[in-house]
Scaffold this motif. Structure first.
Motif, PDB file in Angstrom:
ATOM      1  N   GLU A  22      30.999 -23.419   8.306  1.00  0.00           N
ATOM      2  CA  GLU A  22      31.505 -24.289   7.240  1.00  0.00           C
ATOM      3  C   GLU A  22      32.054 -23.483   6.064  1.00  0.00           C
ATOM      4  O   GLU A  22      32.687 -24.049   5.163  1.00  0.00           O
ATOM      5  N   ASP A  23      31.833 -22.166   6.052  1.00  0.00           N
ATOM      6  CA  ASP A  23      32.279 -21.308   4.950  1.00  0.00           C
ATOM      7  C   ASP A  23      33.603 -20.598   5.232  1.00  0.00           C
ATOM      8  O   ASP A  23      34.004 -19.699   4.480  1.00  0.00           O
ATOM      9  N   ILE A  24      34.304 -20.990   6.264  1.00  0.00           N
ATOM     10  CA  ILE A  24      35.573 -20.345   6.622  1.00  0.00           C
ATOM     11  C   ILE A  24      36.552 -20.370   5.443  1.00  0.00           C
ATOM     12  O   ILE A  24      37.264 -19.398   5.197  1.00  0.00           O
ATOM     13  N   ALA A  25      36.577 -21.447   4.683  1.00  0.00           N
ATOM     14  CA  ALA A  25      37.507 -21.555   3.548  1.00  0.00           C
ATOM     15  C   ALA A  25      37.233 -20.487   2.495  1.00  0.00           C
ATOM     16  O   ALA A  25      38.162 -20.043   1.809  1.00  0.00           O
ATOM     17  N   ILE A  26      35.982 -20.055   2.371  1.00  0.00           N
ATOM     18  CA  ILE A  26      35.666 -18.991   1.421  1.00  0.00           C
ATOM     19  C   ILE A  26      36.415 -17.714   1.810  1.00  0.00           C
ATOM     20  O   ILE A  26      36.930 -16.999   0.952  1.00  0.00           O
ATOM     21  N   GLY A  27      36.492 -17.435   3.087  1.00  0.00           N
ATOM     22  CA  GLY A  27      37.231 -16.265   3.563  1.00  0.00           C
ATOM     23  C   GLY A  27      38.701 -16.337   3.183  1.00  0.00           C
ATOM     24  O   GLY A  27      39.290 -15.341   2.747  1.00  0.00           O
ATOM     25  N   ARG A  28      39.300 -17.518   3.329  1.00  0.00           N
ATOM     26  CA  ARG A  28      40.704 -17.688   2.938  1.00  0.00           C
ATOM     27  C   ARG A  28      40.867 -17.502   1.431  1.00  0.00           C
ATOM     28  O   ARG A  28      41.815 -16.858   0.969  1.00  0.00           O
TER      29      ARG A  28
END
Length: 136
Positions: A22-28
Protein backbone atom coordinates in the motif's frame (compact mmCIF):
# COMPACT_ATOMS: atom_id res chain seq x y z
CA UNK A 1 4.23 14.34 -6.33
CA UNK A 2 7.05 16.59 -5.12
CA UNK A 3 6.88 16.77 -1.31
CA UNK A 4 8.23 19.21 1.26
CA UNK A 5 11.43 18.21 3.04
CA UNK A 6 11.15 17.51 6.77
CA UNK A 7 13.78 19.35 8.82
CA UNK A 8 12.70 18.44 12.35
CA UNK A 9 15.38 16.30 14.05
CA UNK A 10 12.64 14.94 16.34
CA UNK A 11 10.69 13.59 13.34
CA UNK A 12 13.85 12.31 11.64
CA UNK A 13 14.89 10.35 14.74
CA UNK A 14 11.72 8.24 14.73
CA UNK A 15 12.36 4.77 13.26
CA UNK A 16 10.30 3.84 10.23
CA UNK A 17 7.79 1.02 10.04
CA UNK A 18 8.18 -1.66 7.35
CA UNK A 19 6.69 -0.68 4.01
CA UNK A 20 3.75 -2.62 2.56
CA UNK A 21 2.39 -2.82 -0.99
CA UNK A 22 0.00 0.00 0.00
CA UNK A 23 3.08 2.28 0.26
CA UNK A 24 4.01 2.13 -3.44
CA UNK A 25 2.95 5.78 -3.87
CA UNK A 26 5.57 6.82 -1.31
CA UNK A 27 8.23 5.44 -3.65
CA UNK A 28 6.87 7.54 -6.52
CA UNK A 29 6.78 10.64 -4.30
CA UNK A 30 10.38 10.01 -3.22
CA UNK A 31 11.53 9.67 -6.83
CA UNK A 32 9.68 12.87 -7.82
CA UNK A 33 11.06 14.79 -4.83
CA UNK A 34 14.59 13.52 -5.47
CA UNK A 35 14.34 14.65 -9.11
CA UNK A 36 13.17 18.10 -7.99
CA UNK A 37 16.21 18.37 -5.68
CA UNK A 38 18.75 16.72 -8.00
CA UNK A 39 20.91 19.85 -7.95
CA UNK A 40 21.50 19.39 -4.18
CA UNK A 41 20.57 15.84 -3.23
CA UNK A 42 21.45 12.26 -4.25
CA UNK A 43 19.19 10.25 -1.96
CA UNK A 44 16.06 10.46 0.17
CA UNK A 45 14.31 8.35 2.78
CA UNK A 46 10.55 8.43 3.30
CA UNK A 47 10.83 10.10 6.70
CA UNK A 48 12.45 13.06 4.94
CA UNK A 49 9.10 13.69 3.23
CA UNK A 50 7.05 13.02 6.36
CA UNK A 51 6.29 9.32 5.80
CA UNK A 52 7.50 6.94 8.51
CA UNK A 53 7.91 3.95 6.21
CA UNK A 54 11.07 2.08 5.27
CA UNK A 55 11.44 3.33 1.70
CA UNK A 56 14.47 5.02 0.10
CA UNK A 57 15.29 6.54 -3.29
CA UNK A 58 18.85 6.82 -4.60
CA UNK A 59 20.09 8.70 -7.66
CA UNK A 60 20.93 6.04 -10.24
CA UNK A 61 21.67 7.70 -13.57
CA UNK A 62 18.65 9.42 -15.10
CA UNK A 63 16.21 7.63 -12.79
CA UNK A 64 15.93 6.99 -9.07
CA UNK A 65 16.40 3.52 -7.69
CA UNK A 66 13.56 3.06 -5.19
CA UNK A 67 14.00 0.41 -2.52
CA UNK A 68 11.26 -0.82 -0.19
CA UNK A 69 12.45 -2.33 3.11
CA UNK A 70 16.15 -2.22 2.17
CA UNK A 71 18.38 -4.26 4.40
CA UNK A 72 22.17 -4.20 4.26
CA UNK A 73 23.28 -7.80 4.62
CA UNK A 74 27.01 -7.41 4.02
CA UNK A 75 29.55 -4.62 4.58
CA UNK A 76 33.21 -4.48 3.54
CA UNK A 77 36.10 -2.05 3.88
CA UNK A 78 35.17 0.40 6.63
CA UNK A 79 36.19 4.07 6.32
CA UNK A 80 35.49 7.39 8.06
CA UNK A 81 33.90 10.30 6.23
CA UNK A 82 31.64 13.34 6.67
CA UNK A 83 28.18 13.68 5.19
CA UNK A 84 25.61 16.37 4.65
CA UNK A 85 21.85 15.88 4.61
CA UNK A 86 19.16 17.82 2.77
CA UNK A 87 17.11 17.85 6.00
CA UNK A 88 19.87 19.36 8.14
CA UNK A 89 22.50 22.08 7.96
CA UNK A 90 26.20 21.29 8.00
CA UNK A 91 28.08 18.01 7.89
CA UNK A 92 28.60 15.25 10.44
CA UNK A 93 31.26 12.51 10.78
CA UNK A 94 30.24 8.91 10.21
CA UNK A 95 31.53 5.42 9.51
CA UNK A 96 30.73 3.91 6.12
CA UNK A 97 31.76 0.89 4.07
CA UNK A 98 33.15 0.92 0.53
CA UNK A 99 31.14 -2.16 -0.51
CA UNK A 100 27.72 -3.35 0.62
CA UNK A 101 25.19 -5.99 -0.35
CA UNK A 102 21.53 -5.04 -0.03
CA UNK A 103 18.27 -6.97 -0.11
CA UNK A 104 15.18 -4.93 -0.99
CA UNK A 105 11.79 -5.03 -2.68
CA UNK A 106 10.95 -3.13 -5.86
CA UNK A 107 7.62 -1.46 -6.68
CA UNK A 108 6.24 -4.76 -8.00
CA UNK A 109 7.12 -6.25 -4.60
CA UNK A 110 9.82 -8.51 -6.08
CA UNK A 111 12.87 -9.16 -3.94
CA UNK A 112 16.34 -8.21 -5.17
CA UNK A 113 19.80 -8.66 -3.74
CA UNK A 114 22.48 -6.41 -5.23
CA UNK A 115 25.98 -5.27 -4.46
CA UNK A 116 26.94 -1.60 -4.48
CA UNK A 117 30.24 0.17 -4.01
CA UNK A 118 31.70 3.65 -3.81
CA UNK A 119 29.45 6.69 -3.60
CA UNK A 120 26.25 4.74 -4.36
CA UNK A 121 26.99 2.45 -1.41
CA UNK A 122 27.54 5.50 0.79
CA UNK A 123 24.20 7.03 -0.25
CA UNK A 124 22.33 3.78 0.45
CA UNK A 125 23.92 3.52 3.90
CA UNK A 126 22.91 7.11 4.72
CA UNK A 127 19.30 6.54 3.66
CA UNK A 128 19.09 3.19 5.48
CA UNK A 129 20.25 5.02 8.61
CA UNK A 130 17.34 7.44 8.11
CA UNK A 131 14.94 4.49 8.13
CA UNK A 132 16.32 3.47 11.52
CA UNK A 133 15.96 7.00 12.90
CA UNK A 134 19.72 7.61 12.81
CA UNK A 135 20.42 11.22 11.84
CA UNK A 136 23.74 11.97 10.16
Amino acid sequence: MVCNIVTSPIMLRMPSAPATPEDIAIGRDLADTLAAHSHECVGLAANMIGKRKCVIAVADGPHALVMFNPRIIERRDEYQTEEACLSLEGTRPCTRYHSIRVTYLDDAWREHTRSFSGFTAQIIQHECDHCKGIVI
